[in-house]
Scaffold this active site. Structure first.
Site, PDB file in Angstrom:
ATOM      1  N   HIS A 222       0.799  -1.232   0.000  1.00  0.00           N
ATOM      2  CA  HIS A 222       0.000   0.000   0.000  1.00  0.00           C
ATOM      3  C   HIS A 222       0.829   1.278   0.000  1.00  0.00           C
ATOM      4  CE1 HIS A 222       0.924  -0.118   4.306  1.00  0.00           C
ATOM      5  NE2 HIS A 222       0.625   1.171   4.319  1.00  0.00           N
TER       6      HIS A 222
HETATM    7  C1  UD1 Z   1      -2.007   5.364   6.089  1.00  0.00           C
HETATM    8  C2  UD1 Z   1      -0.706   5.829   6.705  1.00  0.00           C
HETATM    9  C3  UD1 Z   1       0.342   4.727   6.577  1.00  0.00           C
HETATM   10  C4  UD1 Z   1      -0.183   3.421   7.140  1.00  0.00           C
HETATM   11  C5  UD1 Z   1      -1.487   3.073   6.448  1.00  0.00           C
HETATM   12  C6  UD1 Z   1      -2.081   1.784   6.961  1.00  0.00           C
HETATM   13  C7  UD1 Z   1      -0.175   8.241   6.525  1.00  0.00           C
HETATM   14  C8  UD1 Z   1       0.643   9.215   5.819  1.00  0.00           C
HETATM   15  N1  UD1 Z   1      -0.162   7.001   6.002  1.00  0.00           N
HETATM   16  O1  UD1 Z   1      -1.778   5.207   4.687  1.00  0.00           O
HETATM   17  O2  UD1 Z   1       1.485   5.103   7.313  1.00  0.00           O
HETATM   18  O3  UD1 Z   1       0.770   2.396   6.927  1.00  0.00           O
HETATM   19  O4  UD1 Z   1      -2.416   4.156   6.669  1.00  0.00           O
HETATM   20  O5  UD1 Z   1      -3.207   1.429   6.236  1.00  0.00           O
HETATM   21  O6  UD1 Z   1      -0.807   8.561   7.521  1.00  0.00           O
HETATM   22  N2  UD1 Z   1      -9.301   4.906   2.260  1.00  0.00           N
HETATM   23  C9  UD1 Z   1     -10.507   4.262   2.150  1.00  0.00           C
HETATM   24  N3  UD1 Z   1     -11.072   3.778   3.293  1.00  0.00           N
HETATM   25  C10 UD1 Z   1     -10.494   3.895   4.506  1.00  0.00           C
HETATM   26  C11 UD1 Z   1      -9.237   4.546   4.584  1.00  0.00           C
HETATM   27  C12 UD1 Z   1      -8.663   5.040   3.449  1.00  0.00           C
HETATM   28  O7  UD1 Z   1     -11.070   4.138   1.076  1.00  0.00           O
HETATM   29  O8  UD1 Z   1     -11.058   3.438   5.502  1.00  0.00           O
HETATM   30  C13 UD1 Z   1      -8.681   5.460   1.041  1.00  0.00           C
HETATM   31  C14 UD1 Z   1      -8.581   6.969   1.141  1.00  0.00           C
HETATM   32  O9  UD1 Z   1      -9.684   7.584   0.602  1.00  0.00           O
HETATM   33  C15 UD1 Z   1      -7.316   7.275   0.372  1.00  0.00           C
HETATM   34  C16 UD1 Z   1      -6.505   6.013   0.500  1.00  0.00           C
HETATM   35  O10 UD1 Z   1      -7.353   4.992   0.963  1.00  0.00           O
HETATM   36  O11 UD1 Z   1      -7.569   7.488  -0.965  1.00  0.00           O
HETATM   37  C17 UD1 Z   1      -5.330   6.214   1.410  1.00  0.00           C
HETATM   38  O12 UD1 Z   1      -5.741   6.522   2.756  1.00  0.00           O
HETATM   39  P1  UD1 Z   1      -4.826   7.405   3.738  1.00  0.00           P
HETATM   40  O13 UD1 Z   1      -5.332   7.336   5.121  1.00  0.00           O
HETATM   41  O14 UD1 Z   1      -4.614   8.734   3.144  1.00  0.00           O
HETATM   42  O15 UD1 Z   1      -3.414   6.722   3.682  1.00  0.00           O
HETATM   43  P2  UD1 Z   1      -2.979   5.188   3.670  1.00  0.00           P
HETATM   44  O16 UD1 Z   1      -2.418   4.889   2.321  1.00  0.00           O
HETATM   45  O17 UD1 Z   1      -4.067   4.288   4.184  1.00  0.00           O
END
Ligand code: UD1
Length: 381
Positions: A222
């Site tokens: 991821h």
């Molecule tokens: C975040 C953390 C990362 C951690 C990871 C675990 C930061 C910078 N990154 O990354 O360190 O390893 O979480 O998963 O804080 N999304 C969904 N549903 C959710 C959550 C997220 O669809 O419940 C989508 C969001 O809309 C976004 C993408 O996933 O487009 C990324 O989510 P985001 O929380 O920004 O960062 P992660 O890549 O999950």
């Protein structure tokens, strides 16, 4: 003593759960779970609360997705209000996600107005909460990772730094952090694993996917560096397909990765491969059952590097660096590239990998040591 436990994203829940349960046992402690809402899907958040026997968050900031600045800013604005309302004595942040840094910034800058003496005694700084970072001192030395920036800011500001291993202590000392602030407590992730070991082992999730214990590989990816670039993602997908021809693979897909696979029309490319099964993200117990029974993991996650080391399962980390070098030096972890991944898998299948040894203080007792540290610092009964 009012203690805020800040949780935001999937890996945070396993870090606050053992601590919450341990604090609940103490008469002097009132632990309050603050969920920033960075992760919000049921299988990225709610399912973990259930598995880890956590109550629903006492406070939910509901910040959701956004750019780094948006997420950080929204958490700061919402959490500042919560701080003024509740005036906790201690704010505990965990890990390295955007919310970790944002809550640290908000809590470090807040100044409660001193209306009465009780408040002044209660709060050791006399004007705001102490901030403690659990999993302090980890460094990848790679500032292109958003998590590295979060770690540096959080550790630079926190009053108490609870570290998992000696390399983390050394990093903090090198950065000029006072030794007095550093307390080595071990790895809290192992507490969650031990707390739920029996339930994890009772499951047979791998059988649902027609897999045999010890005869499949587990994949999770991821990190932006691996999944945001179409070219890199395509190369990784090609390698996974090729590996799946000789080793069945199971791949629970993170929302970020699913979005990118969809956008780059790679979902059907992976679906077409019979040895590769694509799953939705799983809750903690089901996912850990897949970890316990795999013969190797291919990942870019931080937590999985630690869990596989603890369990003695070989792990291939698709990254140029790791903030957890101890999992390479003393554990079963190896770094690899898109180019080297296949040959590394072959080596492991031939039994050629480092078996590792136990790491000091990764023993399921970290939450107890954290609670002892709090009671020492605050002179609790
Ligand atoms: C975040 C953390 C990362 C951690 C990871 C675990 C930061 C910078 N990154 O990354 O360190 O390893 O979480 O998963 O804080 N999304 C969904 N549903 C959710 C959550 C997220 O669809 O419940 C989508 C969001 O809309 C976004 C993408 O996933 O487009 C990324 O989510 P985001 O929380 O920004 O960062 P992660 O890549 O999950």
């Amino acid at each position: 003593m009012l203690i805020h436990l800040i949780a935001a994203a999937r890996p945070n829940f396993m870090k606050i759960a053992p601590l919450y349960h341990e604090l609940e046992r103490e008469d002097w402690a009132e632990p309050v779970i603050v969920h920033t809402g960075q992760h919000y899907d049921l299988n990225m958040s709610g399912a973990f609360f259930e598995d880890l026997r956590l109550p629903a968050p006492h406070l939910h900031l509901g910040i959701g997705s956004g750019t780094h600045a948006e997420q950080t800013g929204k958490v700061m604005i919402a959490y500042e209000k919560a701080l003024m309302d509740q005036r906790p004595d201690l704010v505990i942040v965990v890990g390295d996600v955007n919310s970790t840094m944002a809550a640290t910034l908000a809590a470090s800058k807040i100044s409660y107005s001193l209306r009465n003496e009780k408040q002044a005694i209660h709060s050791r700084k006399g004007h705001g909460p102490l901030v403690a970072h659990l999993e302090a001192g980890l460094r990848s030395f790679d500032r292109s990772m958003p998590e590295e920036i979060n770690r540096l800011v959080t550790d630079g500001l926190a009053d108490i730094l609870w570290t998992p291993s000696s390399d983390a202590d050394e990093n903090l000392i090198r950065e000029g952090i006072l030794q007095d602030k550093i307390v080595r407590v071990g790895n809290i992730m192992m507490d969650s694993l031990e707390m739920l070991r029996e339930r994890i082992q009772k499951e047979a999730v791998y059988k649902e996917y027609n897999l045999k214990s010890g005869e499949y590989g587990l994949v999770t990816l991821h990190r932006p560096a691996n999944v945001d670039s179409p070219k890199t993602l395509k190369s990784i997908c090609q390698k996974l397909r090729s590996i799946a021809e000789r080793l069945p693979l199971v791949f629970p897909i993170h929302p970020r990765t699913r979005k990118s696979l969809g956008k780059n029309r790679l979902m059907s490319f992976l679906h077409d491969c019979t040895g590769l099964q694509l799953l939705k993200p799983l809750n903690y117990i089901r996912f850990m059952n897949l970890v316990f029974n795999c013969c190797l993991a291919i990942t870019d996650s931080g937590g999985i590097q630690e869990e596989t080391t603890y369990l003695g399962i070989p792990c291939l980390t698709m990254r140029p660096n790791t903030e957890r070098p101890i999992t390479i030096q003393q554990g079963t972890n190896q770094l690899c590239t898109v180019e080297s991944i296949e040959s590394r898998v072959d080596e492991i299948l031939l039994g050629r990998f480092n078996r590792g040894s136990g790491i000091e203080l990764w023993d399921g007792q970290t939450a107890k040591r954290v609670v002892r540290s709090i009671s020492d610092i605050f002179n609790c009964p």
